[in-house]
Structure formats: structure tokens, C-alpha cells
Design a protein around this motif. Sequence first.
Motif, mmCIF file in Angstrom:
data_model
loop_
_atom_site.group_PDB
_atom_site.id
_atom_site.type_symbol
_atom_site.label_atom_id
_atom_site.label_comp_id
_atom_site.label_asym_id
_atom_site.label_seq_id
_atom_site.Cartn_x
_atom_site.Cartn_y
_atom_site.Cartn_z
ATOM 1 N N TYR A 189 10.485 4.731 3.515
ATOM 2 C CA TYR A 189 10.386 3.613 4.461
ATOM 3 C C TYR A 189 9.123 2.803 4.230
ATOM 4 C CZ TYR A 189 7.375 6.817 7.196
ATOM 5 O OH TYR A 189 6.392 7.684 7.605
ATOM 6 N N ALA A 190 9.143 1.609 4.794
ATOM 7 C CA ALA A 190 7.944 0.772 4.758
ATOM 8 C C ALA A 190 7.705 0.213 6.144
ATOM 9 C CB ALA A 190 8.110 -0.364 3.755
ATOM 10 N N VAL A 191 6.437 -0.011 6.432
ATOM 11 C CA VAL A 191 6.004 -0.535 7.719
ATOM 12 C C VAL A 191 5.186 -1.790 7.429
ATOM 13 C CG1 VAL A 191 4.285 -0.028 9.489
ATOM 14 C CG2 VAL A 191 6.017 1.677 8.934
ATOM 15 N N LEU A 203 0.863 -1.187 0.000
ATOM 16 C CA LEU A 203 0.000 0.000 0.000
ATOM 17 C C LEU A 203 0.898 1.235 0.000
ATOM 18 C CD1 LEU A 203 -2.891 1.071 0.209
ATOM 19 C CD2 LEU A 203 -2.761 0.791 2.676
ATOM 20 N N ASP A 204 1.001 1.856 -1.152
ATOM 21 C CA ASP A 204 1.959 2.948 -1.354
ATOM 22 C C ASP A 204 1.296 4.286 -0.994
ATOM 23 O OD1 ASP A 204 3.664 4.865 -2.340
ATOM 24 O OD2 ASP A 204 3.968 3.902 -4.283
ATOM 25 N N GLU A 205 1.764 4.871 0.099
ATOM 26 C CA GLU A 205 1.178 6.129 0.586
ATOM 27 C C GLU A 205 2.178 7.286 0.454
ATOM 28 O OE1 GLU A 205 -2.073 4.328 3.744
ATOM 29 O OE2 GLU A 205 -0.306 5.312 4.582
ATOM 30 N N ALA A 206 2.784 7.392 -0.728
ATOM 31 C CA ALA A 206 3.833 8.402 -0.939
ATOM 32 C C ALA A 206 3.334 9.825 -0.656
ATOM 33 C CB ALA A 206 4.362 8.306 -2.366
ATOM 34 N N TYR A 207 2.033 10.059 -0.844
ATOM 35 C CA TYR A 207 1.495 11.425 -0.682
ATOM 36 C C TYR A 207 0.672 11.554 0.594
ATOM 37 C CZ TYR A 207 3.033 11.467 -5.468
ATOM 38 O OH TYR A 207 3.815 11.357 -6.587
ATOM 39 N N TYR A 208 0.859 10.628 1.509
ATOM 40 C CA TYR A 208 0.064 10.533 2.735
ATOM 41 C C TYR A 208 -0.106 11.883 3.452
ATOM 42 C CZ TYR A 208 -0.635 9.838 7.710
ATOM 43 O OH TYR A 208 -1.083 9.958 8.991
ATOM 44 N N VAL A 229 2.994 -0.953 4.206
ATOM 45 C CA VAL A 229 2.658 0.455 3.949
ATOM 46 C C VAL A 229 3.949 1.207 3.630
ATOM 47 C CG1 VAL A 229 1.579 2.531 4.887
ATOM 48 C CG2 VAL A 229 0.786 0.276 5.637
ATOM 49 N N LEU A 230 3.955 1.917 2.505
ATOM 50 C CA LEU A 230 5.180 2.630 2.103
ATOM 51 C C LEU A 230 4.973 4.139 2.179
ATOM 52 C CD1 LEU A 230 4.786 0.121 -0.354
ATOM 53 C CD2 LEU A 230 7.224 0.566 -0.142
ATOM 54 N N ARG A 231 5.962 4.813 2.740
ATOM 55 C CA ARG A 231 5.932 6.286 2.779
ATOM 56 C C ARG A 231 7.317 6.821 2.426
ATOM 57 N NH1 ARG A 231 2.032 7.449 7.932
ATOM 58 N NH2 ARG A 231 0.248 6.267 7.134
#
Length: 365
Positions: A239-241, A194-199, A222-224
Motif C-alpha cells: 500500500y501507499a499513503v 518514500l519506500d518503507e518496505a522494511y519499516y 509513503v509505500l509499505r
Amino acid sequence: MDDMKIELVPEHIKKIIPYLPGKPLSEVERELGLKDVVKLASNENPLGPSPLAIEAIKKHINEVNLYPDNGVYYLRKKLASILNLSMEQVIIGNGTTDILGDIARTFLGPEDYAIVADQTFLVYRLAVQAVNGNLITVPLKNYTYDLPAMAKAVTPHTKLVYIANPNNPTGTMVTGEEFDRFLNSIPEDIVVALDEAYYEYIQDPAYPDSFKYVREGRPVIVLRTFSKIYGLAGLRIGYAVAPEELIRYLIKVKCLFNTSHLAQVGAMAALDDHDFVTKGKRVNKEGYQFLSEELKKIKVEFIPSVGNFILLILQEDPYKVYQKLLRKGVIVRPMKMWNLPQELRVTIGTHQQNLRFIKALKESL
Ligand SMILES: Cc1ncc(COP(=O)(O)O)c(C=O)c1O
């Protein structure tokens, strides 16, 4: 090369259509004979890098004779404490792009399938192709991830699903409810990236609380990134969680020393740069309001966005408009490679940059 008698390269690598980066800004300026070209093509931070990150990088620059900390101990510890997770649930990469590739390398074998959206961040597809995995692509619906269709596309061979939330290049998001329904409708042994680059730009309360799934032990990664709101795209750090077990596997395939010492100290400092983050969100929100009002005035259709970019749907040939804008010193991104032939993506800039873009666009249509 194709005629060589000895086959140097396997078929699945030959088939890859590479990602085409734009030219460096300085080269565009040199070619066009312009001095003040505005780049609104890669969803970068228009405010520059986090000032606290710059300060930290300057302070630590004399330490680059040493290899960086491969375990990225301090940054993982700091992120874990901020995010209320354990540091064993966090992995650091050379940008999230690096981790997106590691995910394919870790979870996909040659018999396995990954599901990606048809019009989304191209790296997912490239990551799967590079490991000779198989791809199922699912079209967007109304420019938005069609999670029910993605769930329907699952087969016993599906091992991995990539989801960009919000999606790049459309700027649309899926809600927590929609994501819950999706997760509950697929087998529990499928990894979801789940890529949340723009979180950090998201203001909609319906956005998923994605760490909830990690805490529950679901196979969700989850990637940020530090590339967007923190303005550190050139440093390469993200990073990823995920549940600890998945992180342990990812660490096995991770490239050694993949993040530099300066990226690590810069990211640590950026996490404390609350003023910069607040300003970035405000400038983005105001920029979005300004651009959407101006686009409506000139009757240019666009997709409402929750990110730091807007997808325009043009009547004209977007490539021609892109070239006209380029000659006026504004770089945007035509979206043909994303299977969006009438679309053009523009990053939300500073107010001055947005004014330049709108003026140039009016003159180019
Ligand atoms: C959806 C998405 N994920 C990841 C990235 C890349 O992030 P990073 O710079 O951390 O590799 C981008 C960059 O534009 C993006 O749009």
C-alpha cells in the motif's frame, strides 16, 4: 528483432535492461540434486506466511469466482484506522512494486526527470524507463543515500524522487532529521516516493515519522508492503499513503482489479497477527546479532543493517562465492547488477538457516 523493417518497439523500451529474477527454488533443487535448499536471496520472511492470513485465505477461497473489490474498501478502511489517516489517503497495489510503477506513470512525462540513487532497488529505474522519463542517478555515500547530493541534483525539470528507507541492498537508513532537511531544500512541487518496505524491522528512534508529511499535505508518497514482516510476498499486496489529491491521480492510472480477493482478505487478517509480527522482529534481531558476530569472527566485512538482510563486502569474487554457496544449497544474491561488484547480499533467516549460511560461507571463502 532489431533488423525488422517495421519498428515495433520504441527506443526507450529497447534500452531497458530487465530485472533478472533467480530460478524457482524447486528448479535449483532439481538441478543440484539437493532437497533442502535455503533461499536467502530475496529478503523474504523465513518464518513463512502470517498464520492468520492463511486461515482467512482458506476461509474465502470459494469466493474467487467473483472479481475482487477494485476499491479495496475494507483494507483501506482498516489501514486508515490503524494509521490514523483517512481512507482517501490510502491506495492498495499488487505489491508496492505495482504502485512504484504507477507513480512514474502518473507524475512523469517525456520531458520530466526523476532522481534515483545509483545503488538501490532496481524497480525505480525500471519504472522511470518504462514511461520514457529521464533519470538522474546519484551515487550513495558510505553505502547510504546521499540526500544533500540528491537535493543538489534537482533541476526545474525534476518531478519525482525515489528514496528507499532503509535502502535495499545496503540496509542503511536516513534519519527523520536528514529527511526533513532534504524536503525543506527541494521545491514543494516535487513528488517524493518514500519506500518503507522494511519499516516494521526498524528499531532506531531516529527513523522518520513519514506520515507527518502526508498529514501536512506535502507531496510525499509513503509505500509499505505485506511482503516482508507479514510473509505474504507471493500474494502480491502492498500500500501507499499520500495526500488525498495525489492518491486520486494514482487511482486514475491504477490497473483495474490489481489486487486479488485472497490478497485483500489475507492482508486484512495479517494486520491482526501481532504475535507473528513480534516473532518476526525478534527472529530478525537475533539473526542479525548472530550473523554479525559470526561475520566478524571470520573477518568478512559487512554494512550494518536495519533491515532483514545484510550486505557483505568480499575480498573474493562474489559471483564465485555465490556459485559455491549455491552448490552447498544456500542461495544468496551477488550485487553486480546493482553496481556493487564486490558485494553479496544475504537475507537474515531462521537460526538454522543462518547456521547453514555461515558454515557454507566459511567453506566457500
Ligand atoms: C526497497 C524495496 N521496495 C519494495 C520491494 C518490493 O515490495 P513488494 O513485494 O511489495 O512489491 C522490495 C523487495 O524486495 C524492496 O526491497
